[in-house]
Design an enzyme around this catalytic site. Structure first.
Site, PDB file in Angstrom:
ATOM      1  N   THR A 159       0.839  -1.203   0.000  1.00  0.00           N
ATOM      2  CA  THR A 159       0.000   0.000   0.000  1.00  0.00           C
ATOM      3  C   THR A 159       0.874   1.252   0.000  1.00  0.00           C
ATOM      4  O   THR A 159       0.583   2.238  -0.674  1.00  0.00           O
ATOM      5  CB  THR A 159      -0.950  -0.004   1.216  1.00  0.00           C
ATOM      6  OG1 THR A 159      -1.739  -1.192   1.162  1.00  0.00           O
ATOM      7  CG2 THR A 159      -1.877   1.201   1.190  1.00  0.00           C
ATOM      8  N   HIS A 164       2.864   5.817  -2.711  1.00  0.00           N
ATOM      9  CA  HIS A 164       4.051   6.598  -3.085  1.00  0.00           C
ATOM     10  C   HIS A 164       4.028   6.898  -4.585  1.00  0.00           C
ATOM     11  O   HIS A 164       4.181   8.054  -4.992  1.00  0.00           O
ATOM     12  CB  HIS A 164       5.315   5.816  -2.710  1.00  0.00           C
ATOM     13  CG  HIS A 164       6.584   6.412  -3.248  1.00  0.00           C
ATOM     14  ND1 HIS A 164       7.400   7.229  -2.502  1.00  0.00           N
ATOM     15  CD2 HIS A 164       7.169   6.324  -4.473  1.00  0.00           C
ATOM     16  CE1 HIS A 164       8.429   7.621  -3.244  1.00  0.00           C
ATOM     17  NE2 HIS A 164       8.318   7.074  -4.451  1.00  0.00           N
ATOM     18  N   GLU A 165       3.849   5.869  -5.401  1.00  0.00           N
ATOM     19  CA  GLU A 165       3.848   6.086  -6.855  1.00  0.00           C
ATOM     20  C   GLU A 165       2.687   6.997  -7.247  1.00  0.00           C
ATOM     21  O   GLU A 165       2.809   7.813  -8.157  1.00  0.00           O
ATOM     22  CB  GLU A 165       3.790   4.748  -7.599  1.00  0.00           C
ATOM     23  CG  GLU A 165       5.035   3.869  -7.418  1.00  0.00           C
ATOM     24  CD  GLU A 165       6.353   4.544  -7.791  1.00  0.00           C
ATOM     25  OE1 GLU A 165       6.348   5.482  -8.601  1.00  0.00           O
ATOM     26  OE2 GLU A 165       7.395   4.147  -7.243  1.00  0.00           O
ATOM     27  N   HIS A 168       3.439  10.589  -7.099  1.00  0.00           N
ATOM     28  CA  HIS A 168       4.067  11.177  -8.291  1.00  0.00           C
ATOM     29  C   HIS A 168       3.010  11.701  -9.261  1.00  0.00           C
ATOM     30  O   HIS A 168       3.186  12.735  -9.896  1.00  0.00           O
ATOM     31  CB  HIS A 168       4.944  10.142  -9.003  1.00  0.00           C
ATOM     32  CG  HIS A 168       6.190   9.793  -8.256  1.00  0.00           C
ATOM     33  ND1 HIS A 168       7.065  10.742  -7.785  1.00  0.00           N
ATOM     34  CD2 HIS A 168       6.719   8.593  -7.898  1.00  0.00           C
ATOM     35  CE1 HIS A 168       8.078  10.142  -7.170  1.00  0.00           C
ATOM     36  NE2 HIS A 168       7.885   8.836  -7.216  1.00  0.00           N
ATOM     37  N   ASP A 174      10.550  12.421  -5.585  1.00  0.00           N
ATOM     38  CA  ASP A 174      11.143  11.507  -4.608  1.00  0.00           C
ATOM     39  C   ASP A 174      11.973  12.279  -3.590  1.00  0.00           C
ATOM     40  O   ASP A 174      12.546  13.316  -3.896  1.00  0.00           O
ATOM     41  CB  ASP A 174      12.066  10.503  -5.322  1.00  0.00           C
ATOM     42  CG  ASP A 174      11.286   9.430  -6.039  1.00  0.00           C
ATOM     43  OD1 ASP A 174      10.343   8.881  -5.440  1.00  0.00           O
ATOM     44  OD2 ASP A 174      11.610   9.146  -7.210  1.00  0.00           O
TER      45      ASP A 174
HETATM   46 ZN   LIG Z   1       9.206   7.584  -6.275  1.00  0.00          ZN
END
Ligand SMILES: [Zn+2]
Length: 228
Positions: A159, A164-165, A168, A174
């Site tokens: 999860t 996190h992705e 973006h 990052d």
């Molecule tokens: Zn990343």
């Protein structure tokens, strides 16, 4: 992990584009179009690279904003809240993590929301095996996608990887050196970190991006439509 920009641009210069990009999300049957540029944002820093790539992050965010803005330009009477639509069709193993990640983001920020759509999505999730791990990328034709790597999602909290992705997609870069309380530190704090929530700084940054970044993208799209 991800391939660094300098490596890829050299490869492109040498005409090795296809060979390099052949290692992309081809692991899935329904792989997106091969990327023309390396706008990849991973979950972990890769060896020999800082892993924090402002240009890739901007390219990815712009692709998503442009997709949303063009739809709104075509339908100006749409509701005021900005919705970014995603497709999870090509990542069936991660349905629950994707939906959880959307819930987390929707409860964390107010200027943008995520919703699943069966057609005309602004970005899509894919799954498969990739030695670079999971990443967010653009296909070079103005659309973004998120690739979820099986092995990395077993090693790290799935999860958190997905949220996190998805961060973006919403415009966050990052920051692997950050603590576990930061979502965009990704794999930096190690596999024991399972926090899937953005911290208050990350939340305000996304709200800012979608208050200002979206309006700029929308104006551009409207201008294009009025010139037809
Ligand atoms: Zn990343």
């Amino acid at each position: 992990m991800r391939i660094s920009l300098p490596l890829l641009s050299t490869a492109v210069g040498l005409g090795l584009t296809a060979a390099v990009l052949g290692t992309g999300p081809a692991a899935t049957a329904a792989a997106p179009q091969e990327p023309v540029r390396a706008a990849q944002l991973g979950y972990q820093p890769s060896a020999g690279s800082s892993g924090e790539d402002a240009a890739a992050n901007r390219a990815f965010f712009e692709a998503v904003v442009k997709s949303v803005a063009e739809k709104r330009a075509a339908n100006p009477s749409a509701a005021a809240a900005v919705t970014v639509y995603y497709s999870a069709t090509n990542a069936p193993s991660f349905r629950s993590q994707i939906s959880r990640s959307a819930q987390i983001w929707n409860s964390s920020v107010s200027n943008v929301r995520l919703a699943e759509s069966s057609s005309g999505a602004d970005f899509a999730y894919y799954e498969g095996n990739d030695s670079r791990g999971s990443y967010a990328s653009t296909n070079g034709h103005g659309s973004g996608y998120i690739f979820l790597d099986y092995r990395q999602n077993q090693q790290y909290d799935s999860t958190r990887v997905t949220a996190h992705e998805t961060g973006h997609v919403l415009g966050l870069p990052d920051h692997y050196s950050g603590p576990c309380s930061e979502l965009m530190s990704g794999g930096g704090p190690g596999p024991s970190c399972t926090n899937p929530y953005p911290n208050s700084t990350e939340r305000s940054r996304v709200n800012q991006l979608w208050a200002n970044g979206f309006q700029a993208a929308l104006d551009k799209a409207l201008e294009k439509a009025s010139q037809r």
